[in-house]
Motif scaffolding. Structure first.
Motif, PDB file in Angstrom:
ATOM      1  N   LEU A 178       0.832  -1.200   0.000  1.00  0.00           N
ATOM      2  CA  LEU A 178       0.000   0.000   0.000  1.00  0.00           C
ATOM      3  C   LEU A 178       0.871   1.256   0.000  1.00  0.00           C
ATOM      4  O   LEU A 178       0.570   2.227  -0.705  1.00  0.00           O
ATOM      5  CB  LEU A 178      -0.923  -0.004   1.218  1.00  0.00           C
ATOM      6  CG  LEU A 178      -1.819   1.236   1.385  1.00  0.00           C
ATOM      7  CD1 LEU A 178      -2.785   1.357   0.206  1.00  0.00           C
ATOM      8  CD2 LEU A 178      -2.578   1.179   2.703  1.00  0.00           C
ATOM      9  N   CYS A 179       1.957   1.241   0.772  1.00  0.00           N
ATOM     10  CA  CYS A 179       2.868   2.380   0.799  1.00  0.00           C
ATOM     11  C   CYS A 179       3.436   2.665  -0.582  1.00  0.00           C
ATOM     12  O   CYS A 179       3.484   3.822  -1.023  1.00  0.00           O
ATOM     13  CB  CYS A 179       4.017   2.108   1.782  1.00  0.00           C
ATOM     14  SG  CYS A 179       3.528   2.080   3.515  1.00  0.00           S
ATOM     15  N   LEU A 205      -0.551  10.144   4.741  1.00  0.00           N
ATOM     16  CA  LEU A 205      -1.418   9.746   3.631  1.00  0.00           C
ATOM     17  C   LEU A 205      -1.850   8.287   3.766  1.00  0.00           C
ATOM     18  O   LEU A 205      -3.022   7.947   3.538  1.00  0.00           O
ATOM     19  CB  LEU A 205      -0.705   9.960   2.294  1.00  0.00           C
ATOM     20  CG  LEU A 205      -0.441  11.406   1.861  1.00  0.00           C
ATOM     21  CD1 LEU A 205       0.293  11.435   0.527  1.00  0.00           C
ATOM     22  CD2 LEU A 205      -1.752  12.193   1.767  1.00  0.00           C
ATOM     23  N   VAL A 206      -0.892   7.422   4.140  1.00  0.00           N
ATOM     24  CA  VAL A 206      -1.221   6.005   4.348  1.00  0.00           C
ATOM     25  C   VAL A 206      -2.221   5.867   5.492  1.00  0.00           C
ATOM     26  O   VAL A 206      -3.200   5.111   5.416  1.00  0.00           O
ATOM     27  CB  VAL A 206       0.058   5.186   4.637  1.00  0.00           C
ATOM     28  CG1 VAL A 206      -0.289   3.750   5.027  1.00  0.00           C
ATOM     29  CG2 VAL A 206       0.983   5.201   3.421  1.00  0.00           C
ATOM     30  N   TYR A 207      -1.994   6.619   6.569  1.00  0.00           N
ATOM     31  CA  TYR A 207      -2.897   6.596   7.733  1.00  0.00           C
ATOM     32  C   TYR A 207      -4.308   7.037   7.329  1.00  0.00           C
ATOM     33  O   TYR A 207      -5.308   6.363   7.656  1.00  0.00           O
ATOM     34  CB  TYR A 207      -2.332   7.514   8.818  1.00  0.00           C
ATOM     35  CG  TYR A 207      -3.223   7.665  10.018  1.00  0.00           C
ATOM     36  CD1 TYR A 207      -3.205   6.726  11.049  1.00  0.00           C
ATOM     37  CD2 TYR A 207      -4.076   8.771  10.141  1.00  0.00           C
ATOM     38  CE1 TYR A 207      -4.016   6.871  12.166  1.00  0.00           C
ATOM     39  CE2 TYR A 207      -4.894   8.928  11.252  1.00  0.00           C
ATOM     40  CZ  TYR A 207      -4.861   7.976  12.257  1.00  0.00           C
ATOM     41  OH  TYR A 207      -5.668   8.120  13.358  1.00  0.00           O
ATOM     42  N   ASN A 208      -4.417   8.143   6.604  1.00  0.00           N
ATOM     43  CA  ASN A 208      -5.725   8.652   6.197  1.00  0.00           C
ATOM     44  C   ASN A 208      -6.438   7.686   5.258  1.00  0.00           C
ATOM     45  O   ASN A 208      -7.676   7.551   5.305  1.00  0.00           O
ATOM     46  CB  ASN A 208      -5.572  10.020   5.522  1.00  0.00           C
ATOM     47  CG  ASN A 208      -5.185  11.105   6.507  1.00  0.00           C
ATOM     48  OD1 ASN A 208      -5.507  11.025   7.687  1.00  0.00           O
ATOM     49  ND2 ASN A 208      -4.468  12.116   6.031  1.00  0.00           N
ATOM     50  N   TYR A 209      -5.668   7.003   4.398  1.00  0.00           N
ATOM     51  CA  TYR A 209      -6.265   6.009   3.501  1.00  0.00           C
ATOM     52  C   TYR A 209      -6.872   4.865   4.311  1.00  0.00           C
ATOM     53  O   TYR A 209      -8.016   4.445   4.063  1.00  0.00           O
ATOM     54  CB  TYR A 209      -5.202   5.464   2.539  1.00  0.00           C
ATOM     55  CG  TYR A 209      -5.728   4.431   1.565  1.00  0.00           C
ATOM     56  CD1 TYR A 209      -6.152   4.812   0.296  1.00  0.00           C
ATOM     57  CD2 TYR A 209      -5.800   3.084   1.908  1.00  0.00           C
ATOM     58  CE1 TYR A 209      -6.640   3.877  -0.601  1.00  0.00           C
ATOM     59  CE2 TYR A 209      -6.291   2.141   1.024  1.00  0.00           C
ATOM     60  CZ  TYR A 209      -6.706   2.539  -0.233  1.00  0.00           C
ATOM     61  OH  TYR A 209      -7.202   1.605  -1.118  1.00  0.00           O
ATOM     62  N   LEU A 210      -6.118   4.371   5.295  1.00  0.00           N
ATOM     63  CA  LEU A 210      -6.585   3.230   6.093  1.00  0.00           C
ATOM     64  C   LEU A 210      -7.715   3.607   7.036  1.00  0.00           C
ATOM     65  O   LEU A 210      -8.476   2.727   7.477  1.00  0.00           O
ATOM     66  CB  LEU A 210      -5.410   2.632   6.876  1.00  0.00           C
ATOM     67  CG  LEU A 210      -4.354   1.908   6.031  1.00  0.00           C
ATOM     68  CD1 LEU A 210      -3.170   1.479   6.901  1.00  0.00           C
ATOM     69  CD2 LEU A 210      -4.957   0.688   5.341  1.00  0.00           C
ATOM     70  N   LEU A 211      -7.854   4.882   7.364  1.00  0.00           N
ATOM     71  CA  LEU A 211      -9.002   5.321   8.152  1.00  0.00           C
ATOM     72  C   LEU A 211     -10.310   5.033   7.429  1.00  0.00           C
ATOM     73  O   LEU A 211     -11.320   4.658   8.038  1.00  0.00           O
ATOM     74  CB  LEU A 211      -8.905   6.822   8.440  1.00  0.00           C
ATOM     75  CG  LEU A 211      -8.094   7.281   9.651  1.00  0.00           C
ATOM     76  CD1 LEU A 211      -8.084   8.803   9.720  1.00  0.00           C
ATOM     77  CD2 LEU A 211      -8.657   6.699  10.951  1.00  0.00           C
ATOM     78  N   TRP A 223      -7.365  -7.634   9.111  1.00  0.00           N
ATOM     79  CA  TRP A 223      -7.533  -6.352   8.455  1.00  0.00           C
ATOM     80  C   TRP A 223      -6.485  -5.377   8.974  1.00  0.00           C
ATOM     81  O   TRP A 223      -6.235  -5.301  10.174  1.00  0.00           O
ATOM     82  CB  TRP A 223      -8.934  -5.782   8.727  1.00  0.00           C
ATOM     83  CG  TRP A 223     -10.015  -6.501   7.988  1.00  0.00           C
ATOM     84  CD1 TRP A 223     -10.836  -7.468   8.477  1.00  0.00           C
ATOM     85  CD2 TRP A 223     -10.385  -6.298   6.628  1.00  0.00           C
ATOM     86  NE1 TRP A 223     -11.710  -7.911   7.514  1.00  0.00           N
ATOM     87  CE2 TRP A 223     -11.446  -7.203   6.355  1.00  0.00           C
ATOM     88  CE3 TRP A 223      -9.936  -5.474   5.594  1.00  0.00           C
ATOM     89  CZ2 TRP A 223     -12.059  -7.287   5.115  1.00  0.00           C
ATOM     90  CZ3 TRP A 223     -10.552  -5.556   4.359  1.00  0.00           C
ATOM     91  CH2 TRP A 223     -11.587  -6.450   4.122  1.00  0.00           C
ATOM     92  N   ILE A 224      -5.865  -4.655   8.058  1.00  0.00           N
ATOM     93  CA  ILE A 224      -4.919  -3.599   8.446  1.00  0.00           C
ATOM     94  C   ILE A 224      -5.691  -2.296   8.507  1.00  0.00           C
ATOM     95  O   ILE A 224      -6.314  -1.873   7.524  1.00  0.00           O
ATOM     96  CB  ILE A 224      -3.772  -3.479   7.432  1.00  0.00           C
ATOM     97  CG1 ILE A 224      -2.984  -4.790   7.369  1.00  0.00           C
ATOM     98  CG2 ILE A 224      -2.840  -2.336   7.813  1.00  0.00           C
ATOM     99  CD1 ILE A 224      -1.910  -4.790   6.320  1.00  0.00           C
ATOM    100  N   THR A 225      -5.664  -1.669   9.669  1.00  0.00           N
ATOM    101  CA  THR A 225      -6.398  -0.428   9.868  1.00  0.00           C
ATOM    102  C   THR A 225      -5.438   0.681  10.307  1.00  0.00           C
ATOM    103  O   THR A 225      -4.253   0.438  10.524  1.00  0.00           O
ATOM    104  CB  THR A 225      -7.484  -0.610  10.936  1.00  0.00           C
ATOM    105  OG1 THR A 225      -6.867  -0.986  12.175  1.00  0.00           O
ATOM    106  CG2 THR A 225      -8.483  -1.691  10.520  1.00  0.00           C
ATOM    107  N   ALA A 226      -5.986   1.870  10.465  1.00  0.00           N
ATOM    108  CA  ALA A 226      -5.196   3.013  10.948  1.00  0.00           C
ATOM    109  C   ALA A 226      -5.140   2.918  12.473  1.00  0.00           C
ATOM    110  O   ALA A 226      -5.829   3.642  13.186  1.00  0.00           O
ATOM    111  CB  ALA A 226      -5.822   4.319  10.500  1.00  0.00           C
TER     112      ALA A 226
END
Length: 231
Positions: A178-179, A205-211, A223-226
């Motif tokens: 994802l990164c 950006l990665v954090y906001n995407y996973l949110l 599941w990978i989450t923020a």
């Protein structure tokens, strides 16, 4: 009288120290120059992964450094492929013969290793380069005379993820993919101070995407989450 003796003793000691320093400096500069790998030790490796790029070949520059002064003529550094190598010449890599030039006035050089995305499905392969003495250079630091280049088509966890975790959270291959997708590039083999601000921005950006969009990790079946707090 006593003070005069002490004064003379101090002068003699200073003279001896200055003479010793001069002799040591002369010995240092008159020694034959040495060469070593400047970015890795024998316990490190330089990974290159084709998993993150859409191309079949790349060039890895393995840096060298000289112990000694620059001179006004070209010199050459000699090296060989060590028996511990598992990569095949002409299949996984190609080298510029067995020596590289240190240009006049320089104390650094690089060995350009051309690597290929071939026959990697059965696992990683490694090319081990070993420096050898020649007419221009002796060998430098004993733990920096070999360099291992690892060629793979799998994702390689950055050795400095402990620092990256401040911006990206816990590591997983799914998050790594994802990164790359969001950043448009993979992480460098070695951490560069100039990239810290960039990683900080992309970590958000990665954090906001996973949110908004958790990612399923086939490897961990989770599941990978923020679930971290980026800076």
């Amino acid at each position: 009288m006593k003070n005069k003796h002490i004064y003379m003793m101090v002068l003699g000691l200073c003279a001896a120290l200055m003479t010793g320093c001069t002799e040591n400096e002369r010995m240092r500069y008159e020694n034959k120059p040495c060469v070593y790998f400047s970015s890795v030790t024998e316990s490190d490796s330089i990974p290159y992964s084709f998993a993150a790029v859409i191309k079949d070949t790349a060039t890895i520059n393995v840096p060298l450094k000289i112990i000694g002064e620059a001179v006004d003529k070209d010199r050459v550094v000699a090296f060989r492929t060590a028996p511990a190598s598992t990569a095949k010449d002409g299949v996984h890599y190609r080298l510029p013969e067995t020596e590289v030039k240190v240009p006049a006035g320089k104390v650094t050089a690089e060995i350009p290793v051309k690597v290929y995305n071939k026959e990697l499905d059965n696992g990683d392969v490694s090319l081990v380069l070993q420096l050898t003495p020649n007419a221009d250079f002796d060998l430098g630091y004993s733990d920096r005379l070999t360099a291992r280049v690892v060629i793979t088509n799998q994702l390689v966890k950055p050795s400095y993820w402990r620092i990256l975790s401040i911006y990206y959270g816990a590591y997983s291959k799914a998050k790594h993919r994802l990164c790359i997708q969001i950043q448009g590039f993979d992480f460098e083999p070695k951490l560069k101070g100039s990239m810290i601000q960039t990683y900080m921005s992309y970590g958000r950006l990665v954090y906001n995407y996973l949110l908004k969009t958790p990612v399923w990790d086939e490897e961990t079946k989770q599941w990978i989450t923020a679930d971290w707090s980026p800076l």
